[in-house]
Scaffold this motif. Structure first.
Motif, short mmCIF file in Angstrom:
data_model
loop_
_atom_site.label_atom_id
_atom_site.label_comp_id
_atom_site.label_asym_id
_atom_site.label_seq_id
_atom_site.Cartn_x
_atom_site.Cartn_y
_atom_site.Cartn_z
N ASP A 103 0.82 -1.22 0.00
CA ASP A 103 0.00 0.00 0.00
C ASP A 103 0.85 1.27 0.00
O ASP A 103 2.04 1.24 -0.27
CB ASP A 103 -1.01 0.00 1.15
CG ASP A 103 -2.43 0.12 0.61
OD1 ASP A 103 -2.66 0.89 -0.33
OD2 ASP A 103 -3.31 -0.58 1.15
N GLY A 104 0.22 2.40 0.24
CA GLY A 104 0.91 3.67 0.17
C GLY A 104 1.11 4.14 -1.26
O GLY A 104 0.57 3.57 -2.21
N ARG A 105 1.93 5.18 -1.40
CA ARG A 105 2.19 5.78 -2.70
C ARG A 105 3.70 5.98 -2.88
O ARG A 105 4.19 7.10 -2.92
CB ARG A 105 1.44 7.10 -2.83
CG ARG A 105 -0.08 6.93 -2.70
CD ARG A 105 -0.83 8.23 -2.84
NE ARG A 105 -2.27 8.00 -2.73
CZ ARG A 105 -3.20 8.95 -2.84
NH1 ARG A 105 -2.83 10.21 -3.04
NH2 ARG A 105 -4.48 8.65 -2.73
N PRO A 106 4.44 4.91 -2.99
CA PRO A 106 5.90 5.02 -3.06
C PRO A 106 6.39 5.49 -4.42
O PRO A 106 5.75 5.28 -5.45
CB PRO A 106 6.36 3.59 -2.78
CG PRO A 106 5.24 2.74 -3.28
CD PRO A 106 3.98 3.51 -2.99
N VAL A 107 7.56 6.13 -4.40
CA VAL A 107 8.30 6.48 -5.61
C VAL A 107 9.63 5.73 -5.53
O VAL A 107 10.42 5.95 -4.61
CB VAL A 107 8.53 8.00 -5.71
CG1 VAL A 107 9.37 8.33 -6.94
CG2 VAL A 107 7.19 8.74 -5.76
N ILE A 108 9.85 4.85 -6.49
CA ILE A 108 10.96 3.90 -6.41
C ILE A 108 11.88 4.08 -7.61
O ILE A 108 11.43 4.14 -8.75
CB ILE A 108 10.42 2.46 -6.41
CG1 ILE A 108 9.42 2.26 -5.26
CG2 ILE A 108 11.55 1.44 -6.32
CD1 ILE A 108 8.57 1.02 -5.41
N SER A 109 13.17 4.15 -7.35
CA SER A 109 14.14 4.17 -8.45
C SER A 109 15.35 3.33 -8.07
O SER A 109 15.71 3.24 -6.89
CB SER A 109 14.58 5.60 -8.78
OG SER A 109 15.21 6.23 -7.68
N ASN A 110 15.95 2.70 -9.07
CA ASN A 110 17.15 1.89 -8.88
C ASN A 110 17.07 1.04 -7.63
O ASN A 110 17.91 1.14 -6.72
CB ASN A 110 18.40 2.76 -8.86
CG ASN A 110 18.90 3.06 -10.26
OD1 ASN A 110 18.79 4.18 -10.73
ND2 ASN A 110 19.41 2.05 -10.94
N SER A 111 16.06 0.20 -7.57
CA SER A 111 15.91 -0.71 -6.44
C SER A 111 15.61 -2.12 -6.95
O SER A 111 15.18 -2.31 -8.09
CB SER A 111 14.79 -0.22 -5.50
OG SER A 111 15.18 0.98 -4.86
N THR A 112 15.90 -3.09 -6.10
CA THR A 112 15.67 -4.50 -6.42
C THR A 112 14.68 -5.06 -5.42
O THR A 112 14.94 -5.06 -4.21
CB THR A 112 17.00 -5.28 -6.37
OG1 THR A 112 17.90 -4.74 -7.36
CG2 THR A 112 16.77 -6.76 -6.64
N ILE A 113 13.53 -5.53 -5.92
CA ILE A 113 12.46 -6.04 -5.08
C ILE A 113 12.21 -7.49 -5.51
O ILE A 113 11.61 -7.74 -6.56
CB ILE A 113 11.19 -5.17 -5.22
CG1 ILE A 113 11.53 -3.72 -4.84
CG2 ILE A 113 10.06 -5.70 -4.34
CD1 ILE A 113 10.42 -2.74 -5.14
N VAL A 114 12.70 -8.43 -4.72
CA VAL A 114 12.73 -9.82 -5.17
C VAL A 114 12.43 -10.78 -4.02
O VAL A 114 12.68 -10.48 -2.85
CB VAL A 114 14.12 -10.18 -5.77
CG1 VAL A 114 14.37 -9.39 -7.04
CG2 VAL A 114 15.23 -9.94 -4.76
N GLU A 115 11.90 -11.94 -4.39
CA GLU A 115 11.79 -13.10 -3.51
C GLU A 115 10.99 -12.86 -2.24
O GLU A 115 11.18 -13.55 -1.23
CB GLU A 115 13.20 -13.62 -3.17
CG GLU A 115 13.94 -14.09 -4.40
CD GLU A 115 15.42 -14.31 -4.19
OE1 GLU A 115 16.08 -14.72 -5.15
OE2 GLU A 115 15.92 -14.05 -3.07
N ASN A 116 10.09 -11.88 -2.28
CA ASN A 116 9.17 -11.71 -1.15
C ASN A 116 8.06 -12.75 -1.25
O ASN A 116 7.65 -13.14 -2.36
CB ASN A 116 8.62 -10.29 -1.15
CG ASN A 116 9.73 -9.27 -0.96
OD1 ASN A 116 10.24 -9.09 0.14
ND2 ASN A 116 10.12 -8.60 -2.05
N ARG A 117 7.52 -13.19 -0.11
CA ARG A 117 6.55 -14.29 -0.11
C ARG A 117 5.24 -13.91 -0.80
O ARG A 117 4.56 -14.76 -1.36
CB ARG A 117 6.27 -14.70 1.35
CG ARG A 117 7.22 -15.81 1.83
CD ARG A 117 6.47 -17.14 1.78
NE ARG A 117 7.38 -18.27 1.76
CZ ARG A 117 7.70 -19.01 2.81
NH1 ARG A 117 7.23 -18.70 4.00
NH2 ARG A 117 8.46 -20.06 2.67
N ARG A 118 4.87 -12.64 -0.75
CA ARG A 118 3.66 -12.17 -1.43
C ARG A 118 4.08 -11.28 -2.60
O ARG A 118 5.20 -11.34 -3.06
CB ARG A 118 2.75 -11.44 -0.44
CG ARG A 118 2.29 -12.33 0.71
CD ARG A 118 1.37 -13.44 0.22
NE ARG A 118 0.94 -14.32 1.31
CZ ARG A 118 1.44 -15.53 1.53
NH1 ARG A 118 2.42 -16.00 0.76
NH2 ARG A 118 1.00 -16.27 2.52
#
Length: 255
Positions: A103-118
């Motif tokens: 949730d929320g309203r994030p602003v994401i750059s140059n990030s790695t989002i991996v292998e989370n259970r959901r």
């Protein structure tokens, strides 16, 4: 760690490991700067944001928490109010028991989002650039980004996503992490390259047989920042890499 007294960007948390709490960091109506921190192995969320909190996270690792990596909603009178925002740059969000970001309203750059259970990112109001969102929610429907209103550019998203410069390709991490019967074992999320790639184990630059499609594939308008231009003449950067190491001194160099 709690920020709940009106702290602004001048309130800085830098270089700490925060572990073993219920939620690792709790922000309420604050905008702190959180840099180079490891938020890991907390029982609930890595970060819980409430009351319209807008922190900035830079070069943080948010991993192996029992709940979401970042949880940005708050119950009020029986309804969810997702008015919290986070600016996330050069961060690794991996191996959390819930979504990478909820949730929320994030602003994401140059990030790695991996292998989370959901899901990797469980919100539709999000802006993503030069990032990698892959291998999340593998035990269910492999949802990487929920909803359909996310704005995504120059990113590698498993299953694909509309937007300029987006790809759907194995990012070729040096070593993927894995879920086991005792929990999550972290991988190495540097990008493989036949040019030059930083080896965190030996502390030296090495070459691989293959090159990640995320090397030199980030936003062409973005500055290279701390990316090296060449190493021994065997690699060269033309544009920023996707992922958490893009724009840093550990960015892989294209052949």
């Amino acid at each position: 760690m709690t920020f709940a007294d009106g702290e602004g960007a001048g309130s800085v948390l830098d270089g700490l490991t925060i572990s073993g709490g219920h939620n690792g960091i709790h922000c309420y109506a604050t905008t702190p700067s959180i840099r180079r921190c490891r938020v890991t192995a907390n029982h609930g969320a890595g970060l819980l944001l409430q009351g319209q909190s807008d922190p900035t996270l830079v070069q943080c690792e948010i991993t192996a928490n029992g709940g979401p990596g970042l949880e940005m909603w708050a119950p009020r009178e029986g309804r969810l109010v997702p008015h919290n925002r986070a600016t996330i740059r050069h961060c690794l969000i991996a191996g959390n028991g819930g979504a990478g970001i909820h949730d929320g309203r994030p602003v994401i750059s140059n990030s790695t989002i991996v292998e989370n259970r959901r899901a990797g990112i469980d919100t539709g109001v999000v802006t993503i650039a030069s990032s990698i969102v892959f291998f999340n929610d593998q035990e269910q429907d492999a949802v990487q980004i929920s909803g359909s209103t996310a704005t995504v550019t120059y990113s590698d998203v498993q299953g694909g996503w509309p937007g300029d410069g987006n790809i759907d390709a194995d990012p070729h991490f040096v070593a993927p992490g894995q879920w086991t019967s005792v929990g999550w074992i972290a991988g190495d999320y540097h990008l493989m390259s036949a040019g030059r790639r930083w080896d965190a184990v030996s502390g030296s630059w090495v070459s691989d047989a293959v090159t990640s499609p995320c090397v030199d594939a980030g936003d062409p308008a973005a500055d290279l920042l701390d990316e090296l231009l060449t190493i021994d003449g065997l690699g060269a950067n033309q544009r920023i890499n996707m992922g958490a190491y893009g724009g840093t001194a550990e960015a892989s160099l294209a052949p």
